[in-house]
Motif scaffolding. Structure first.
Motif, short mmCIF file in Angstrom:
data_model
loop_
_atom_site.label_atom_id
_atom_site.label_comp_id
_atom_site.label_asym_id
_atom_site.label_seq_id
_atom_site.Cartn_x
_atom_site.Cartn_y
_atom_site.Cartn_z
N LEU A 20 0.82 -1.21 0.00
CA LEU A 20 0.00 0.00 0.00
C LEU A 20 0.86 1.26 0.00
O LEU A 20 0.57 2.22 -0.73
N TRP A 21 1.92 1.27 0.81
CA TRP A 21 2.80 2.45 0.86
C TRP A 21 3.55 2.66 -0.45
O TRP A 21 3.73 3.79 -0.90
N VAL A 22 4.00 1.57 -1.08
CA VAL A 22 4.68 1.71 -2.38
C VAL A 22 3.70 2.26 -3.41
O VAL A 22 4.05 3.16 -4.19
N GLY A 23 2.48 1.74 -3.41
CA GLY A 23 1.47 2.27 -4.32
C GLY A 23 1.22 3.74 -4.09
O GLY A 23 1.15 4.54 -5.04
N TYR A 24 1.09 4.13 -2.83
CA TYR A 24 0.91 5.55 -2.49
C TYR A 24 2.07 6.38 -3.01
O TYR A 24 1.87 7.42 -3.64
N GLY A 25 3.29 5.93 -2.74
CA GLY A 25 4.47 6.68 -3.15
C GLY A 25 4.58 6.82 -4.66
O GLY A 25 4.98 7.88 -5.16
N LEU A 26 4.21 5.76 -5.38
CA LEU A 26 4.30 5.81 -6.85
C LEU A 26 3.20 6.69 -7.46
O LEU A 26 3.40 7.29 -8.51
N LEU A 27 2.05 6.73 -6.80
CA LEU A 27 0.92 7.49 -7.35
C LEU A 27 0.85 8.93 -6.86
O LEU A 27 0.02 9.70 -7.32
N LYS A 28 1.72 9.29 -5.92
CA LYS A 28 1.69 10.64 -5.34
C LYS A 28 1.99 11.68 -6.42
O LYS A 28 2.89 11.53 -7.22
N LYS A 29 1.20 12.70 -6.42
CA LYS A 29 1.36 13.79 -7.39
C LYS A 29 1.79 15.03 -6.65
O LYS A 29 1.42 15.22 -5.50
N PRO A 30 2.57 15.90 -7.21
CA PRO A 30 2.96 15.94 -8.60
C PRO A 30 4.17 15.07 -8.94
O PRO A 30 4.50 14.92 -10.11
N LYS A 31 4.83 14.48 -7.92
CA LYS A 31 5.97 13.62 -8.26
C LYS A 31 5.99 12.43 -7.31
O LYS A 31 5.43 12.45 -6.22
N ILE A 32 6.66 11.37 -7.76
CA ILE A 32 6.79 10.14 -6.98
C ILE A 32 7.54 10.44 -5.68
O ILE A 32 8.52 11.17 -5.68
N ASP A 33 7.07 9.86 -4.60
CA ASP A 33 7.72 10.02 -3.30
C ASP A 33 8.70 8.86 -3.12
O ASP A 33 8.39 7.81 -2.54
#
Length: 87
Positions: A52-65
């Motif tokens: 879930l955290w990897v998905g959040y980080g990859l989908l975070k806008k405006p840039k990947i976390d």
């Protein structure tokens, strides 16, 4: 030290400690493989949490976390490995 630099350092330190936490599953995996099976629930929940955290980080806008992604990616691999070997 300014806030941006502090947050960068904090992100790196937090990422390293998270990676170390999941790499520590190696001894659990070794014990599981040697026949001293552990409980599969905790590493399974850790793997789900990390996914879930990897998905959040990859989908975070405006840039990947990236600190979140890098810190949690090993938890998916090692959590699943610890869970599977405990079965």
């Amino acid at each position: 030290m300014d806030r941006t630099r502090f947050l960068t350092i904090l992100g790196v330190v937090a990422s390293i400690t998270a990676i170390l936490m999941y790499v520590s599953y190696i001894t659990t995996i070794q014990h599981n493989l040697s026949g001293a099976k552990g409980d599969p629930i905790q590493p399974l929940v850790a793997a789900i949490n990390c996914t879930l955290w990897v998905g959040y980080g990859l989908l975070k806008k405006p840039k990947i976390d990236w600190p979140i992604v890098v810190a949690n990616a090993p938890g998916i691999v090692f959590g699943l490995a610890a869970c599977i070997t405990a079965l």
